[in-house]
Motif scaffolding. Structure first.
Motif, PDB file in Angstrom:
ATOM      1  N   VAL A 217      -6.610   3.506 -15.143  1.00 12.40           N
ATOM      2  CA  VAL A 217      -5.753   2.596 -15.916  1.00 12.40           C
ATOM      3  C   VAL A 217      -4.377   2.463 -15.266  1.00 12.40           C
ATOM      4  CG1 VAL A 217      -4.540   2.281 -18.106  1.00 12.40           C
ATOM      5  CG2 VAL A 217      -6.970   2.923 -18.091  1.00 12.40           C
ATOM      6  N   VAL A 218      -3.773   3.597 -14.955  1.00 10.89           N
ATOM      7  CA  VAL A 218      -2.430   3.524 -14.359  1.00 10.89           C
ATOM      8  C   VAL A 218      -2.491   2.836 -12.990  1.00 10.89           C
ATOM      9  CG1 VAL A 218      -0.449   4.842 -13.535  1.00 10.89           C
ATOM     10  CG2 VAL A 218      -1.634   5.550 -15.621  1.00 10.89           C
ATOM     11  N   SER A 219      -3.496   3.191 -12.206  1.00 13.22           N
ATOM     12  CA  SER A 219      -3.630   2.556 -10.897  1.00 13.22           C
ATOM     13  C   SER A 219      -3.816   1.055 -11.032  1.00 13.22           C
ATOM     14  CB  SER A 219      -4.842   3.124 -10.141  1.00 13.22           C
ATOM     15  OG  SER A 219      -4.673   4.475  -9.872  1.00 13.22           O
ATOM     16  N   PHE A 220      -4.691   0.672 -11.969  1.00 13.82           N
ATOM     17  CA  PHE A 220      -4.958  -0.748 -12.167  1.00 13.82           C
ATOM     18  C   PHE A 220      -3.674  -1.492 -12.513  1.00 13.82           C
ATOM     19  CE2 PHE A 220      -6.541  -4.626 -13.985  1.00 13.82           C
ATOM     20  CZ  PHE A 220      -7.736  -4.865 -13.323  1.00 13.82           C
ATOM     21  N   ILE A 221      -2.902  -0.908 -13.411  1.00 13.78           N
ATOM     22  CA  ILE A 221      -1.636  -1.543 -13.813  1.00 13.78           C
ATOM     23  C   ILE A 221      -0.688  -1.650 -12.628  1.00 13.78           C
ATOM     24  CG2 ILE A 221       0.430  -1.213 -15.233  1.00 13.78           C
ATOM     25  CD1 ILE A 221      -1.463   0.079 -17.350  1.00 13.78           C
ATOM     26  N   VAL A 222      -0.572  -0.556 -11.882  1.00 15.18           N
ATOM     27  CA  VAL A 222       0.346  -0.575 -10.743  1.00 15.18           C
ATOM     28  C   VAL A 222      -0.106  -1.609  -9.710  1.00 15.18           C
ATOM     29  CG1 VAL A 222       1.260   0.767  -8.809  1.00 15.18           C
ATOM     30  CG2 VAL A 222       1.072   1.813 -11.077  1.00 15.18           C
ATOM     31  N   TRP A 223      -1.384  -1.582  -9.371  1.00 11.56           N
ATOM     32  CA  TRP A 223      -1.893  -2.568  -8.409  1.00 11.56           C
ATOM     33  C   TRP A 223      -1.675  -3.990  -8.924  1.00 11.56           C
ATOM     34  CZ3 TRP A 223      -2.314  -1.098  -3.781  1.00 11.56           C
ATOM     35  CH2 TRP A 223      -2.931   0.109  -3.396  1.00 11.56           C
ATOM     36  N   TYR A 224      -1.905  -4.176 -10.233  1.00 11.57           N
ATOM     37  CA  TYR A 224      -1.792  -5.509 -10.804  1.00 11.57           C
ATOM     38  C   TYR A 224      -0.342  -5.997 -10.758  1.00 11.57           C
ATOM     39  CZ  TYR A 224      -3.113  -9.510 -13.583  1.00 11.57           C
ATOM     40  OH  TYR A 224      -3.356 -10.790 -13.998  1.00 11.57           O
TER      41      TYR A 224
ATOM     42  N   PHE B  79       0.836  -1.202   0.000  1.00 15.18           N
ATOM     43  CA  PHE B  79       0.000   0.000   0.000  1.00 15.18           C
ATOM     44  C   PHE B  79       0.868   1.249   0.000  1.00 15.18           C
ATOM     45  CE2 PHE B  79      -1.845   3.476   2.447  1.00 15.18           C
ATOM     46  CZ  PHE B  79      -2.891   3.813   1.603  1.00 15.18           C
ATOM     47  N   LEU B  80       1.891   1.249   0.851  1.00 14.24           N
ATOM     48  CA  LEU B  80       2.762   2.430   0.919  1.00 14.24           C
ATOM     49  C   LEU B  80       3.543   2.626  -0.381  1.00 14.24           C
ATOM     50  CD1 LEU B  80       4.002   2.214   4.622  1.00 14.24           C
ATOM     51  CD2 LEU B  80       2.123   3.576   3.674  1.00 14.24           C
ATOM     52  N   ALA B  81       3.878   1.528  -1.036  1.00  9.37           N
ATOM     53  CA  ALA B  81       4.554   1.654  -2.335  1.00  9.37           C
ATOM     54  C   ALA B  81       3.629   2.337  -3.344  1.00  9.37           C
ATOM     55  CB  ALA B  81       4.972   0.269  -2.858  1.00  9.37           C
ATOM     56  N   PHE B  82       2.345   1.990  -3.302  1.00 12.20           N
ATOM     57  CA  PHE B  82       1.393   2.661  -4.191  1.00 12.20           C
ATOM     58  C   PHE B  82       1.317   4.151  -3.874  1.00 12.20           C
ATOM     59  CE2 PHE B  82      -2.763   4.159  -5.536  1.00 12.20           C
ATOM     60  CZ  PHE B  82      -2.798   3.721  -6.859  1.00 12.20           C
ATOM     61  N   VAL B  83       1.369   4.469  -2.582  1.00 10.09           N
ATOM     62  CA  VAL B  83       1.343   5.879  -2.175  1.00 10.09           C
ATOM     63  C   VAL B  83       2.517   6.647  -2.790  1.00 10.09           C
ATOM     64  CG1 VAL B  83       1.569   7.452  -0.202  1.00 10.09           C
ATOM     65  CG2 VAL B  83       0.043   5.478  -0.054  1.00 10.09           C
ATOM     66  N   VAL B  84       3.680   6.001  -2.832  1.00  7.73           N
ATOM     67  CA  VAL B  84       4.850   6.633  -3.457  1.00  7.73           C
ATOM     68  C   VAL B  84       4.550   6.984  -4.914  1.00  7.73           C
ATOM     69  CG1 VAL B  84       7.208   6.188  -4.280  1.00  7.73           C
ATOM     70  CG2 VAL B  84       6.551   5.578  -1.928  1.00  7.73           C
ATOM     71  N   VAL B  85       3.974   6.039  -5.638  1.00  8.93           N
ATOM     72  CA  VAL B  85       3.666   6.260  -7.050  1.00  8.93           C
ATOM     73  C   VAL B  85       2.581   7.329  -7.214  1.00  8.93           C
ATOM     74  CG1 VAL B  85       2.859   5.187  -9.186  1.00  8.93           C
ATOM     75  CG2 VAL B  85       4.287   3.883  -7.585  1.00  8.93           C
ATOM     76  N   LEU B  86       1.569   7.241  -6.379  1.00 12.80           N
ATOM     77  CA  LEU B  86       0.435   8.159  -6.495  1.00 12.80           C
ATOM     78  C   LEU B  86       0.834   9.603  -6.177  1.00 12.80           C
ATOM     79  CD1 LEU B  86      -2.710   8.515  -6.809  1.00 12.80           C
ATOM     80  CD2 LEU B  86      -2.854   8.198  -4.333  1.00 12.80           C
TER      81      LEU B  86
END
Lengths: 447, 447, 447
Positions: free
Chosen positions: B405-412, B171-178
Motif C-alpha cells: 500500500v505505501v509503495s503503491f501510494i509513493v509510486w503513484y 527510482f532513487l527517490a523511492f530508494v530514499v523512502v524505502l
C-alpha cells in the motif's frame, strides 16, 4: 620479547598430526590441555593473525578488482594486454616483496626471522610453540601476507593510468623497481618506524603511502609516455569510451569489498574489545565514505553535465575510499561522509583538469589515488588530534617528491634504452593483436 | 547493563597506539596483561563482532551480485543504467540507514549510543574499554554495518523488477523512502522487538522482512509503471532475452556466497559452542536449499519445456535461498532440501503466471523474493516448534499490506508529479544512450 | 569435561538484548551460563569451526571461479551450456555428498551423528552444549560444509575439459557417480583414515585426491568423447580461441582467492598458536606458488613463442596452485616458489603435448589439475620429512588407476547407452541454441 613460560607446549604440539582427525587428536588434546597456555595469553595473537589472513585475502581480491576495472575501461583491442599486465604485476610484486621488499620496509622487525643474503623473507617454523611466538602481535607469515597485498595495490594503480600504449615488459620492469625497492623504502619511513613516523605523520592504511605513491608513479609514467594517439587532437579531447562498463562496475564493487580488509586489517590488532570494536568503526566508516563519494559524483555529474556519468560514479566511489584510508578510525560516520564526499568531488573536477593538461590517464587513476589520497591525508587533522597539518603536508611532499622523481628517472631511462611505447601501428591495431596476438573478445569485435 | 569490574582496563587501552608497532606494543601489552579481562569475558563479544564484520562484508558482496544479475538480464541498451541504479541505490541506502533507518528500526537499542537530532547513528568511542562494551552482544558499529547491508538488499530487489523503463532519479527517490523509512519501520515490528516479535512471529534472516518487502515494493512499482513496450503484444508474451548470461550467472554465485553471511550472521552470536555450531548448521542448510532450488528448476524446465532454461535455474537457486532464509537453523539438511526445492518450483510456475497477468518483472524478482519469501515464512512452522501458522500468516499479511500500500501510494504520487517512466522514444533507443549518453558495450552493439 | 568456575558470567549473559529471539534465548542463556566452559576449553573448537566456515565459503567461491574460467574459454555459442553445467554440477554435488558421499568418505567419523539408511549426513542438534561437542575438533556441520566444497571442485575440473561437445544430462549423470561414489570412496583411502593414510601417503589439501582425480576423470572422458569437430584436421591443430578472456581472468582470480580457503582450511585446526601460525604459512606459500606459476608461464611463452600467452599465464597460475596443494605447509617461501614454477612450466609444455596426442581438453584442465597435481604430490618429499617417494608414487598410481578405469567404464557405458555427444549439427550450431535454445550473448553474436 616473548614470555618464556610456555615451554612445555612444544612437546605436545610436536605430536600434532598435520591433518588431525578426531581419534588422533583426542589423545594429543589431552596432553596439550595440561600444558596449554590459556586463551588469555594466546587469544589476541590468534585473533590478530586471523585479522591479517582475512584482511589479506580481501586485499588480495582488490587485485581482481583493479583488473576488472581496468579491463572494462580500456577499448576492446587492448583488453588482453591489460589483463596480462595485471596478473603479471601481482605475481611479480609477490616475488619481489618476498625477495627484498618486506625486510627493506620493516627493518629490524621480527628479529630472528629475517634472512641473511638479500634480506629474503623467512617465515616461522611449522607448528610454532606459543613460547616462540610474538604473542603481543601476530604470525610473521600472516603479516607478510597482509603487507604484500598492499604493495600489489600500488602497482595496479600505475597499470591503469598507462594503459593502451605502454609495452608489456618495460611496464613489468618498472613493477620490479616499484615493488621491490621504491615502495618498501618510502614505506619504511612511516610503517617501518622511520623518520616520518617519529615526526608524528599519520596515514592509517595508506592514502599517501600506498595510493598517492601509486598515483605519483603513474603521473610520472603518463608524462614520460605521452597521451594515446588521437586523444588530444586539434585542441579537443577525444573521448575513448571503455569497452565494458559491467566489468568496470564489477571491479569497483570488488575494490569496495577488498577495502574493508585494507582499512580494517590496518588496525593491526583484533584481540581486545577496543581493537575489534575499532575494526567495526573502520568498516562502517569505510562504507560510508564510499557511499558518499558515489552519491557526490552522481549528483555533481547530473548538475554539471545534465547526465549522470557512470564512470565518474565508479571513480567517485573509489575516491571516497581512498580519502578515508588515511584515517578510517577516528572520524564519526558524518566525518566519513564528508571526507568521502570531498573525494568524490575531487574526481569530478580533476578528470577534465588532467585532460586540459594533456595528461592521459586512461582509467582516472591519478585523480582517484593521487588527488583523493592527498586530500585524505590532509583530512586526518580534522579528527585525529595527535596530528598537525604541517606534519601531514611534510609527509605528502616527501612521498611525492621521492616517488615522482625516482619514477620519472626510471621511466626516462627505460624510454631512452629499451623503449616504453609500442609503435603507432601497434597502438592503432590494438596491443592485443599486435603485441600478444590474442584478442579478449575474438567473436565480438566491431566491424 | 555491563559488568563494571573491568575498570582498570581503560587506562591500558587508552595508551594503545592506533597502529601498534612491536616496540611500542610490547610495553603496553605488559601493562594491559595485568588488568586485562579474561577471554572468558571478552571472547564472545569479539567473536560476535567478528561474525557481524565477516557476515556484513559477505552481504555487502550481494550488492555486486544483484548488480551483475540484473546487468546480465537486461538488454545491452539498458545495462549502463542498471549498473548506475545499483551502485547508487546501495550508496543511498548506506546514507539513509545511518541518517534515519537504524535507530528507527531498533528504537531503544544500544542506549547511550543513539544520537539526538534525526536519530543519526552514532558509534562507540575509539578504543572502547571492555567495561563500556555490551560484552553480551557485539560492537554497535559492527551491528550497524551488518544491518545496513540488509536494507540495501531490499532496494536491490526493486531495481531488477522495474528495469528497462523507469527513470533514474524517481527510482532513487523511492530508494530514499524505502531504505530510510519503510523498511526500518516495518522491520522494527519484528527485529526491533515490536508487536510481531511479541506475537511470536519468526523470520530468522528475513524471507519476509527483507525479501518479500522488496518483492511487494517491486510489485507495486511494476503495476504503476506498466510493462515494457512490446512485452505483451497481440495476446502474446514477447521474450526479451538478457544480454549477458555469464554476468547473470556470476551474479547468482555472488548472491549465493553472500547468503552465507546473510543467514549465518543472523545467528547474532558466535562466541559459544552452541552459537558457532548453529552458524555451521545455517551454512550447510543454506547451501542445501540453494542446490535443491537449482536442481528442481533444472528438472522442471526439462520436463515442462523439454529444454533446460538457465535463467530459471539461476532464479530457482535464488528462490531456494530466499525460502530457507526465514528458518535456516532448525531444519535438517533434508528439510532444507525440500524447502529449497519448493522455492525452485515456485519460480518455474510463477514466472509465466506473472506474464499472464501482464506484470512485467524483468529479472524475475517477484517470484524469487516475494513468492518464495512467503513460502519460506510459512515453512518455518514445519521445523520451528515455537511458531504457529496463524502468526506466520499474520506477519506475512502485515508486511504485505503495509509495504504494498505505501509503495503503491509513493509510486503513484511520483508518477503523477515527477513522472517515473522514460519516453517511448527513450525506451526504444535504450536508456543508456537516451538518459545517460553512455553505452555499456560501445564496441559490441548489434547492427 | 567442563570446569564449572565461571558462574558469575550468567548475570551478564542473562541481560542479552539479542535482536529477535530475546525472550527465548534468555532462559537458555541462563541455563548455559551456569555451566559455561572457559574459553581455554571451547576456544579451539570455535576457532576451528570458524576456519571451516570461512575456508568453506572461500572454496565455495571456487565454483564461481571454475564457471567463469570455463565460460571465458569456450566459444560464445557454448557459453550458456557451460554456465548451466557448472551451476548444476555444484548443486548436484551438494546433494549427493549429503546423501551418500560424506559418510562414505569419513566412515565412523563423528559417531553419533551419522544417519542410518543410505548414510545420509545428519548434523548436530541446534544449540549444542559444550559437553556434547567434539571440543578437540569442530562442528560436524562446518566440517561437512567445508568437505562438500572439495568434491564440487573435482566435478568442475571435468566440466571444463569436456566442454563444447558433451550432452548436458549424461555429463550430470557422471557428476552423480563422481561426487556420490568415486570421489568419496577413493578419498576415504587417505582422508577417511584408510590404507593410504596408514601407509604414510601425504596429500595435505588434495593435489592428488581432489585435483588429479578430477583430471583423471576428465582424461577418460576426453578420450571416450573424442575431440571437437575440426580441432585436429589435416594433421594440424586448429585453435579455437575462448570467447571472453576477461571472464577467464576473473575466474582465475576467483580460484586463486578460493585456494586460500582450500589449502588454509585443510590445516583442520586454528585454535592454537601453532595451528593459526601454520595457516598463515599456508596462505603465504599458496600465494607464492601461484605467483611463481604465473611468472614462469609468462617468461616461458615469451621465450618459446616470442609472445606472452594470457591463457597460458592463467593456467600457469592455476598449475602453481595445484602443485603447492599437496604440501603448502612445510616448504619455505622459496620452496613454494620453485614448486609453483615447475607447475607453471608443466602447463606450458603439456598443453601442446596433449594436442599432439589429439586429446582435446578445452580449457587445459588436464595439464593444470592432473599433471601439476602429480608433480605437487611428488614434491611433497622435498620438504615433508615424514614422506617417501615410493609411498607418494603409490598414492598417485592408486588414485590414477582407480579413477581412470572407473571413469572410463562409466563414460563408455554412457556412450553405448544414452549417448554422450551431441549431433554434429548441434556441435556446429553451438550447444546453446541447439540444446538449450538460449544464447549467452544474444546481441553480440558474430555475423
Amino acid at each position: 620479547m616473548n614470555t618464556k613460560k610456555l615451554l612445555m607446549l612444544g612437546a605436545g604440539l610436536a605430536l600434532l598430526p598435520v591433518i588431525g582427525f578426531a581419534q588422533e587428536t583426542t589423545e594429543v588434546a589431552e596432553e596439550i590441555a595440561e600444558a596449554a597456555p590459556s586463551f588469555d595469553e594466546i587469544g589476541p595473537y590468534i585473533m590478530t593473525t586471523l585479522l591479517f589472513l582475512v584482511g589479506g585475502f580481501l586485499v588480495f581480491w582488490m587485485a581482481a578488482g583493479f583488473t576488472m576495472l581496468e579491463a572494462g575501461l580500456v577499448r576492446s583491442k587492448n583488453v588482453t594486454t591489460q589483463l596480462t599486465k595485471n596478473i603479471a604485476l601481482f605475481s611479480i610484486a609477490g616475488i619481489m616483496y618476498w625477495l627484498v621488499g618486506f625486510n627493506l620496509m620493516y627493518p629490524g622487525e621480527f628479529n630472528g626471522y629475517v634472512g641473511g643474503f638479500f634480506n629474503i623473507t623467512v617465515l616461522e617454523a611449522v607448528g610454532l610453540g606459543a613460547d616462540e611466538a610474538s604473542l603481543d602481535y601476530a604470525s610473521v607469515a600472516s603479516d607478510f601476507f597482509f603487507q604484500l597485498m598492499f604493495v600489489a595495490a600500488t602497482a595496479s594503480i600505475v597499470s591503469g593510468a598507462l594503459a593502451e600504449r605502454i609495452k608489456l615488459w618495460p611496464f613489468l620492469a618498472f613493477v620490479v623497481v616499484l615493488t621491490g625497492f621504491m615502495y618498501p623504502i618510502s614505506g619504511s619511513w612511516q610503517w617501518g618506524g622511520g623518520w616520518l613516523s617519529e615526526m608524528g605523520f599519520s596515514d592509517f592504511a595508506g592514502s599517501t603511502i600506498v595510493h598517492s605513491v601509486g598515483g605519483w608513479a603513474a603521473l610520472a609514467g603518463a608524462i614520460v609516455l605521452g597521451p594515446r594517439l588521437g586523444k588530444y587532437k586539434d585542441g579537443r579531447v577525444n573521448p575513448m569510451p571503455g569497452s565494458n562498463l559491467a566489468l568496470a562496475t564489477l571491479g569497483t564493487f570488488i575494490l569496495w569489498l577488498g577495502w574493508f580488509g585494507f582499512n580494517g586489517g590496518s588496525q593491526l590488532a583484533a584481540g581486545t574489545v577496543g581493537d575489534i570494536t575499532d575494526v567495526g568503526r573502520i568498516f562502517a566508516n569505510t562504507n560510508m565514505a564510499a557511499s558518499a563519494g558515489a552519491v557526490t559524483a552522481l549528483i555533481l555529474t547530473q548538475i554539471l553535465y545534465k547526465k549522470v556519468d557512470l564512470t565518474m560514479v565508479l571513480n567517485g566511489t573509489l575516491a571516497g575510499l581512498v580519502a578515508i584510508t588515511a584515517e578510517p578510525l577516528y572520524p564519526s560516520l558524518f566525518g566519513a561522509l564528508w571526507i568521502g564526499a570531498v573525494g568524490g568531488a575531487i574526481v569530478v573536477f580533476a578528470v577534465p583538469l588532467l585532460d586540459k593538461m594533456k595528461i592521459d590517464d586512461v582509467v582516472g587513476a591519478i585523480p582517484v589515488h593521487l588527488f583523493a589520497g592527498i586530500w585524505g591525508t590532509i583530512a586526518v587533522v580534522f579528527y585525529n588530534e595527535g596530528t598537525s597539518l604541517m606534519t601531514q603536508l611534510t609527509g605528502i611532499v616527501a612521498y611525492g617528491v621521492f616517488t615522482f622523481v625516482v619514477s620519472f628517472i626510471v621511466w626516462y631511462i627505460f624510454k631512452m634504452t629499451i623503449g616504453i611505447r609500442v609503435s603507432e601501428e601497434s597502438e592503432l591495431t590494438g596491443l592485443d593483436l599486435s603485441e600478444l596476438g590474442m584478442e579478449a573478445y575474438p567473436e565480438f569485435s566491431k566491424s
